[in-house]
Design a protein around this motif. Structure first.
Motif, PDB file in Angstrom:
ATOM      1  N   PHE A   1      18.815  33.080  22.022  1.00  0.00           N
ATOM      2  CA  PHE A   1      17.517  33.739  21.820  1.00  0.00           C
ATOM      3  C   PHE A   1      16.586  33.468  22.991  1.00  0.00           C
ATOM      4  N   LYS A   2      16.512  32.223  23.429  1.00  0.00           N
ATOM      5  CA  LYS A   2      15.627  31.859  24.530  1.00  0.00           C
ATOM      6  C   LYS A   2      16.099  32.418  25.864  1.00  0.00           C
ATOM      7  N   ALA A   3      17.405  32.642  25.993  1.00  0.00           N
ATOM      8  CA  ALA A   3      17.949  33.148  27.254  1.00  0.00           C
ATOM      9  C   ALA A   3      17.623  34.622  27.477  1.00  0.00           C
ATOM     10  N   ASP A   4      17.239  35.332  26.428  1.00  0.00           N
ATOM     11  CA  ASP A   4      16.916  36.752  26.532  1.00  0.00           C
ATOM     12  C   ASP A   4      15.445  36.909  26.922  1.00  0.00           C
ATOM     13  N   PRO A   5      15.157  37.459  28.098  1.00  0.00           N
ATOM     14  CA  PRO A   5      13.763  37.618  28.546  1.00  0.00           C
ATOM     15  C   PRO A   5      12.916  38.430  27.561  1.00  0.00           C
ATOM     16  N   ALA A   6      13.546  39.306  26.790  1.00  0.00           N
ATOM     17  CA  ALA A   6      12.804  40.133  25.838  1.00  0.00           C
ATOM     18  C   ALA A   6      12.187  39.310  24.719  1.00  0.00           C
ATOM     19  N   ASN A   7      12.682  38.085  24.537  1.00  0.00           N
ATOM     20  CA  ASN A   7      12.182  37.236  23.450  1.00  0.00           C
ATOM     21  C   ASN A   7      11.126  36.233  23.913  1.00  0.00           C
ATOM     22  N   ARG A   8      10.681  36.368  25.162  1.00  0.00           N
ATOM     23  CA  ARG A   8       9.703  35.415  25.691  1.00  0.00           C
ATOM     24  C   ARG A   8       8.438  35.421  24.833  1.00  0.00           C
ATOM     25  N   GLY A   9       8.060  34.264  24.345  1.00  0.00           N
ATOM     26  CA  GLY A   9       6.856  34.138  23.522  1.00  0.00           C
ATOM     27  C   GLY A   9       7.068  34.448  22.058  1.00  0.00           C
ATOM     28  N   ALA A  10       8.263  34.941  21.698  1.00  0.00           N
ATOM     29  CA  ALA A  10       8.541  35.300  20.304  1.00  0.00           C
ATOM     30  C   ALA A  10       9.031  34.078  19.519  1.00  0.00           C
ATOM     31  N   ILE A  11       8.970  34.169  18.202  1.00  0.00           N
ATOM     32  CA  ILE A  11       9.433  33.108  17.314  1.00  0.00           C
ATOM     33  C   ILE A  11      10.855  33.401  16.863  1.00  0.00           C
ATOM     34  N   MET A  12      11.737  32.447  17.011  1.00  0.00           N
ATOM     35  CA  MET A  12      13.124  32.608  16.587  1.00  0.00           C
ATOM     36  C   MET A  12      13.177  32.596  15.061  1.00  0.00           C
ATOM     37  N   ASP A  13      13.569  33.730  14.459  1.00  0.00           N
ATOM     38  CA  ASP A  13      13.642  33.830  12.999  1.00  0.00           C
ATOM     39  C   ASP A  13      14.900  34.582  12.556  1.00  0.00           C
ATOM     40  N   ARG A  14      15.967  34.393  13.331  1.00  0.00           N
ATOM     41  CA  ARG A  14      17.217  35.108  13.044  1.00  0.00           C
ATOM     42  C   ARG A  14      18.326  34.124  12.726  1.00  0.00           C
TER      43      ARG A  14
ATOM     44  N   LEU B   1      20.619  31.456  11.231  1.00  0.00           N
ATOM     45  CA  LEU B   1      20.288  30.301  10.396  1.00  0.00           C
ATOM     46  C   LEU B   1      18.795  30.030  10.378  1.00  0.00           C
ATOM     47  N   TRP B   2      18.097  30.442  11.440  1.00  0.00           N
ATOM     48  CA  TRP B   2      16.661  30.194  11.554  1.00  0.00           C
ATOM     49  C   TRP B   2      15.847  31.062  10.600  1.00  0.00           C
ATOM     50  N   ALA B   3      16.491  32.028   9.952  1.00  0.00           N
ATOM     51  CA  ALA B   3      15.820  32.820   8.918  1.00  0.00           C
ATOM     52  C   ALA B   3      15.878  32.107   7.572  1.00  0.00           C
ATOM     53  N   TRP B   4      16.767  31.126   7.458  1.00  0.00           N
ATOM     54  CA  TRP B   4      16.962  30.401   6.196  1.00  0.00           C
ATOM     55  C   TRP B   4      16.284  29.031   6.197  1.00  0.00           C
ATOM     56  N   THR B   5      16.142  28.434   7.347  1.00  0.00           N
ATOM     57  CA  THR B   5      15.449  27.158   7.485  1.00  0.00           C
ATOM     58  C   THR B   5      14.820  27.102   8.865  1.00  0.00           C
ATOM     59  N   ARG B   6      13.643  26.492   8.951  1.00  0.00           N
ATOM     60  CA  ARG B   6      12.964  26.430  10.244  1.00  0.00           C
ATOM     61  C   ARG B   6      13.574  25.374  11.153  1.00  0.00           C
ATOM     62  N   HIS B   7      14.490  24.573  10.625  1.00  0.00           N
ATOM     63  CA  HIS B   7      15.078  23.496  11.422  1.00  0.00           C
ATOM     64  C   HIS B   7      16.576  23.306  11.090  1.00  0.00           C
ATOM     65  N   PRO B   8      17.414  24.297  11.402  1.00  0.00           N
ATOM     66  CA  PRO B   8      18.842  24.159  11.091  1.00  0.00           C
ATOM     67  C   PRO B   8      19.506  23.002  11.823  1.00  0.00           C
ATOM     68  N   ASN B   9      19.004  22.649  13.018  1.00  0.00           N
ATOM     69  CA  ASN B   9      19.585  21.514  13.735  1.00  0.00           C
ATOM     70  C   ASN B   9      19.336  20.205  12.988  1.00  0.00           C
ATOM     71  N   TYR B  10      18.145  20.035  12.441  1.00  0.00           N
ATOM     72  CA  TYR B  10      17.836  18.824  11.684  1.00  0.00           C
ATOM     73  C   TYR B  10      18.575  18.798  10.344  1.00  0.00           C
ATOM     74  N   VAL B  11      18.701  19.953   9.709  1.00  0.00           N
ATOM     75  CA  VAL B  11      19.454  20.041   8.457  1.00  0.00           C
ATOM     76  C   VAL B  11      20.908  19.634   8.693  1.00  0.00           C
ATOM     77  N   GLY B  12      21.483  20.141   9.778  1.00  0.00           N
ATOM     78  CA  GLY B  12      22.856  19.773  10.112  1.00  0.00           C
ATOM     79  C   GLY B  12      22.998  18.292  10.373  1.00  0.00           C
ATOM     80  N   ASP B  13      22.032  17.710  11.073  1.00  0.00           N
ATOM     81  CA  ASP B  13      22.029  16.270  11.335  1.00  0.00           C
ATOM     82  C   ASP B  13      22.053  15.480  10.029  1.00  0.00           C
TER      83      ASP B  13
END
Length: 262
Positions: A164-177, A179-191
């Motif tokens: 998501f961050k690598a796509d210039p079209a998403n600059r400044g946008a919020i990642m909400d796709r 796993l990020w649509a189901w939890t705001r912190h999938p990395n922490y949930v996985g941890d």
């Protein structure tokens, strides 16, 4: 008991040494976020030191291998973010207001000391497992499954965010796709799932079940202390993040809520 005392003392010394070296590197680079790279690796070191001075059981070896897979991936993923760009906003806020000449001593206590102690406590299931020699069974297999679910969830969330961050079209946008649509912190949930899985592996052999405080502490750190809550104090200032918070679960993965009108 004497075996456990040896293992836990060596684990504590390993954590102190790892964080001490990290503190020196951090001071030279002028970045506290270096500690995030060490965070995963200190558990790897503790796991193998515990195995080396412990009973050399199959359970201890299994835990060392699992922790190496998790900690190695995490350190590799974080290294570029921690060593390049700006300081992590969590650490910048932590030292805000501390005089420049006092920041290193402050960081020794509040960053490196706290994280070293936390790593030692969280790794107690690994230490206890290294002090026993009961054969592996079906309970341990369930723990491995939970571990794999957690590490996959974490890695997938990280990969989705990176794309998501690598796509210039998403600059400044919020990642909400994804796993990020189901939890705001999938990395922490996985941890969190990873450490509950590791605890289950250790809990099969008495007294491993008594170390339940370790995954509880890790989950607390991830959700309410140095993880999600602290990160969101900064993220909530970004345009669109408040709306994202209203429709997406903070931690536990849940179906996204409908957008509110108005």
């Amino acid at each position: 008991m004497s075996r456990f005392l040896l293992v836990t003392l060596c684990a504590l010394l390993t954590a102190v040494l790892a964080m001490g070296v990290t503190a020196v590197v951090s001071r030279r680079l002028g970045r506290l976020s270096v500690v995030d790279v060490t965070w995963g690796l200190v558990f790897v070191a503790i796991a193998w030191v515990s195995y080396a001075v412990g009973t050399h059981s199959a359970r201890s070896l299994l835990l060392a291998v699992l922790v190496t897979a998790w900690g190695g991936r995490l350190a590799w993923h974080i290294r570029r973010r921690a060593l390049g760009g700006d300081e992590d906003p969590r650490y910048a806020k932590l030292v805000e207001g501390v005089p420049e000449q006092d920041r290193f001593r402050f960081a020794l206590r509040r960053v490196f000391g706290v994280q070293g102690l936390a790593a030692w406590v969280v790794s107690l299931p690994i230490q206890v497992a290294a002090s026993t020699d009961r054969p592996l069974g079906w309970v341990a297999a369930g723990g491995v499954v939970l571990f794999l679910v957690g590490v996959t969830f974490e890695a997938l969330g990280d990969a989705q965010l990176a794309r998501f961050k690598a796509d210039p079209a998403n600059r400044g946008a919020i990642m909400d796709r994804g796993l990020w649509a189901w939890t705001r912190h999938p990395n922490y949930v996985g941890d969190a799932a990873v450490w509950w899985g590791l605890w289950v592996v250790a809990a099969e052999a008495w007294p491993g079940v008594l170390t339940v405080l370790s995954p509880v502490l890790m989950t607390y750190l991830l959700a309410f202390a140095t993880g999600a809550r602290l990160l969101e104090s900064e993220m909530s200032k970004r345009p669109g993040y408040r709306d994202y918070m209203e429709r997406t679960s903070m931690f536990l993965p849940l179906p996204p809520r409908r957008r509110t009108r108005g």
